[in-house]
Design an enzyme around this catalytic site. Structure first.
Site, short mmCIF file in Angstrom:
data_model
loop_
_atom_site.label_atom_id
_atom_site.label_comp_id
_atom_site.label_asym_id
_atom_site.label_seq_id
_atom_site.Cartn_x
_atom_site.Cartn_y
_atom_site.Cartn_z
N ASP A 42 0.84 -1.20 0.00
CA ASP A 42 0.00 0.00 0.00
C ASP A 42 0.88 1.25 0.00
O ASP A 42 0.39 2.37 -0.10
CB ASP A 42 -1.02 0.00 1.14
CG ASP A 42 -0.38 -0.02 2.52
OD1 ASP A 42 0.86 -0.10 2.60
OD2 ASP A 42 -1.14 0.04 3.51
N SER A 43 2.22 1.05 0.06
CA SER A 43 3.16 2.16 -0.15
C SER A 43 3.02 2.72 -1.56
O SER A 43 3.58 3.77 -1.88
CB SER A 43 4.60 1.70 0.09
OG SER A 43 4.89 0.54 -0.66
N GLU A 91 8.87 -4.32 10.72
CA GLU A 91 9.27 -3.01 10.21
C GLU A 91 9.58 -2.06 11.36
O GLU A 91 8.81 -1.96 12.33
CB GLU A 91 8.14 -2.43 9.35
CG GLU A 91 8.45 -1.02 8.83
CD GLU A 91 7.51 -0.52 7.75
OE1 GLU A 91 6.58 -1.27 7.36
OE2 GLU A 91 7.70 0.62 7.30
O1 KIV Z 1 3.50 -1.21 1.71
C1 KIV Z 1 4.67 -1.59 1.80
O2 KIV Z 1 5.52 -1.26 0.95
C2 KIV Z 1 5.05 -2.42 2.92
C3 KIV Z 1 6.49 -2.81 3.04
C4 KIV Z 1 7.31 -1.65 3.38
C5 KIV Z 1 6.70 -3.94 3.96
O3 KIV Z 1 4.23 -2.77 3.70
#
Ligand code: KIV
Length: 287
Positions: free
Chosen positions: A44-45, A182
């Site tokens: 979701d990043s 994380e």
């Molecule tokens: O959304 C994302 O990119 C993540 C990773 C950083 C683990 O959850």
């Protein structure tokens, strides 16, 4: 390489380090796969690095399905994990299963990721009962940004670290095939890794995890100069390379050096003569 599966990742505990990276579309999925990723996370990043939002809260299941489908169209060998966005697993187990199923059926993901610890056990059980493998995510969970009071290292205090270890054990007992850790001190990540029977995949959690994950745009330097957290190591400066390439293209456009004869479609002389005579004739008739 054949298609990586969630049970294969689960079986990698303590073995060869797991290589995971995010991707959000067809070309980045192809790049990740060619480089040998074991897992591609459609994170979701995407909200931050692709869509320009300041947090991950603004993307919903619709957006995640759209990007997950683009990634799986690249037919990668890597296991594709679709991230469940904020509010897609908070309403009810039924709603959670429906949303997870969309990531699988419409997005083509072979697993989903859910942020949070013991409070997610209810929805986790429902998704697992629907035969969808689940990856856990503990520590700095970006969807909790407001509850955490910002993006902060988690598990610094003994009590918080102990709670995280208990959360990890509960997730593993429930049946997740791996856990992302994380923004966690390395020693806490080491204890979690030693205590749970499933692989831990770290991001800002030190070298002691069973694997590592980073956001693709951070690894490749595609972000255009934004702040990078301490745990990111950029292996390229693709944004700078891209700006340089476009500047050279624009210079060539300005000078007329682009396109060259080789980069141009040509009409045979014979047809050209006929066409020119036709246009001349018509313009004489018009006059
Ligand atoms: O959304 C994302 O990119 C993540 C990773 C950083 C683990 O959850």
């Amino acid at each position: 390489m054949s298609k990586v599966t969630a049970p294969e990742i689960r079986a990698r505990k303590g073995g060869a380090k797991i290589r995971m990276v995010t991707a959000y579309d067809y070309p980045t999925a192809r790049i990740a796969d060619r480089a040998g990723a074991d897992i591609i996370l459609v994170g979701d990043s995407v909200a931050n690095v692709v869509l320009g939002h300041t947090d991950t809260l603004s993307v919903d299941t619709e957006v995640m399905v759209h990007h997950t489908a683009a990634v799986t169209r690249a037919a990668p060998d890597a296991l594709v994990v679709g991230d469940m966005p904020w509010m897609s697993f908070h309403v009810s187990p039924e709603d959670t299963v429906r949303n997870a199923a969309r990531l699988v059926r419409e997005g083509g993901a072979a697993a989903v990721k859910i942020e949070g610890g013991r409070k997610r056990l209810g929805v986790l059980a429902a998704v697992l009962a629907a035969e969808i493998p689940v990856m856990g995510h503990l520590g700095l969970t970006p969807q909790s940004v407001h509850a955490m009071g910002g993006y902060r290292l988690q598990g610094k205090e003994v009590h918080a670290a102990y709670e995280m270890i208990s959360d990890a054990q509960a997730l593993a007992d429930a049946g997740v095939f791996a856990i992302v850790l994380e923004g966690v001190p390395d020693r806490v990540a080491q204890i979690v890794t030693a205590e749970v029977p499933v692989p831990t995949i770290g991001i800002g959690a030190g070298a002691g995890c069973d694997g590592q994950v980073l956001v693709m745009h951070d690894v490749l330097g595609l972000g255009g100069g934004e702040y990078l957290p301490k745990f990111v190591r950029p292996y390229a400066s693709l944004a700078d390379d891209a700006v340089g390439a476009l500047e050279r293209f624009f210079d060539d456009v300005e000078s007329g050096a682009f396109p060259s004869a080789d980069e141009t479609y040509h009409m045979p002389d014979e047809s050209f003569e006929i066409l020119r005579d036709l246009v001349d004739l018509e313009s004489r008739v018009d006059r």
